[in-house]
Scaffold this active site. Structure first.
Site, mmCIF file in Angstrom:
data_model
loop_
_atom_site.group_PDB
_atom_site.id
_atom_site.type_symbol
_atom_site.label_atom_id
_atom_site.label_comp_id
_atom_site.label_asym_id
_atom_site.label_seq_id
_atom_site.Cartn_x
_atom_site.Cartn_y
_atom_site.Cartn_z
ATOM 1 N N TYR A 1 20.598 -135.226 -103.000
ATOM 2 C CA TYR A 1 19.411 -134.513 -103.479
ATOM 3 C C TYR A 1 18.556 -134.047 -102.303
ATOM 4 O O TYR A 1 18.139 -132.880 -102.249
ATOM 5 C CB TYR A 1 18.604 -135.430 -104.401
ATOM 6 C CG TYR A 1 17.379 -134.774 -104.983
ATOM 7 C CD1 TYR A 1 17.489 -133.874 -106.038
ATOM 8 C CD2 TYR A 1 16.104 -135.048 -104.481
ATOM 9 C CE1 TYR A 1 16.366 -133.256 -106.575
ATOM 10 C CE2 TYR A 1 14.983 -134.443 -105.010
ATOM 11 C CZ TYR A 1 15.117 -133.549 -106.061
ATOM 12 O OH TYR A 1 14.004 -132.936 -106.583
ATOM 13 N N SER B 1 11.587 -129.473 -102.866
ATOM 14 C CA SER B 1 11.035 -130.812 -103.078
ATOM 15 C C SER B 1 10.573 -131.368 -101.744
ATOM 16 O O SER B 1 11.182 -131.083 -100.698
ATOM 17 C CB SER B 1 12.089 -131.751 -103.674
ATOM 18 O OG SER B 1 11.623 -133.095 -103.680
#
Length: 258
Positions: free
Chosen positions: A156, A143
């Site tokens: 995350y 990501s």
């Protein structure tokens, strides 16, 4: 890889973790369009079964929690007769949205268990047959959040940076043995997960979800988020690039520019 053919993945079998919905389902559709057979895995058998039924007989499924070594080992045994030559490590969870000081150790460990440990376990299980044959492709879904600040999302972001580091090092280990390892770093993808984030941000600021979304996408060169279909197309494109190894590809609609 045989770039430029009608079905460059014909005769190959791909394994997609987290394939029952969202990005995993979009990646599966993209691989099918290039002629691959696809095995999808995940924790939700109902979603897996529905996805396999919707996408046709070239898709089969196995239930597996990629964070659990015993389940990944059982998955590998169940696929021992399959020649898995494409591995897409897509399974991931978003984790909590909170300041670091309010995040529990349990929540932190759960995010790293799925997002990082899962990639490690799947690669450990399915790389040996690839290196033994001298060919194969691994794509890890990371990501752009692993490369830029995203406030109140430390587990995350840290987990996705770890995936990028795992990718570049692993590429150096298995590239000489004929296996490519790369990562794809999507920016925000339109869908339920981002809708949840906008809702939580609206609750925090006292605004609306629409305002939170507008402020967010204003940082993108294209003024929008990417789509699940674009992520699937990017995976297809990466598999058509035989010289790609150890790379991390941004797909962010201009949210991140380097």
């Amino acid at each position: 890889m045989t770039a430029g053919t009608e079905a460059p993945l014909a005769g190959r079998t791909a394994l997609v973790s987290g394939g029952g919905s969202g990005l995993g389902r979009a990646v599966t559709r993209a691989l099918l369009s290039d002629g691959a057979r696809v095995v999808i895995t995940g924790r939700d058998e109902r979603r897996l079964r529905e996805t396999a039924a919707a996408l046709g007989p070239a898709v089969t499924y196995r239930v597996c929690d990629v964070s659990r070594p015993s389940e990944v080992a059982a998955l590998a045994r169940s696929l021992a007769d399959e020649e898995i030559s494409v591995l897409v490590n897509n399974a991931g969870i978003a984790g909590p949205v909170a300041p670091l000081t309010e995040i529990s150790a349990e929540d932190w460990d759960e995010v790293f268990g799925v997002n990082v440990r899962g990639v490690f376990l799947m690669c450990r299980a399915f790389l040996p047959p690839m290196t033994g044959r001298g060919t194969g492709d691994v794509i890890n879904i990371a990501s752009v959040s692993g490369k830029r600040p995203l406030l109140r999302r430390t587990p995350y972001c840290a987990s996705k940076m770890a995936v990028i580091g795992l990718t570049t090092t692993l590429a150096g280990e298995v590239g000489p043995l004929g296996v490519t390892v790369n990562s794809l770093s999507p920016g925000p993808v339109s869908g339920p997960r981002m809708e949840r984030n906008f809702r939580l941000e609206a609750e925090r600021t006292g605004g609306s979800s629409a305002e939170a979304e507008a402020a967010f996408v204003a940082r993108s060169a294209l003024g929008r988020m990417v789509t699940e279909e674009e992520v699937g197309a990017a995976v297809r494109a990466m598999l058509r690039m035989p010289g790609l190894c150890g790379a991390d590809i941004d797909l962010s609609a201009g949210m991140v520019a380097r």
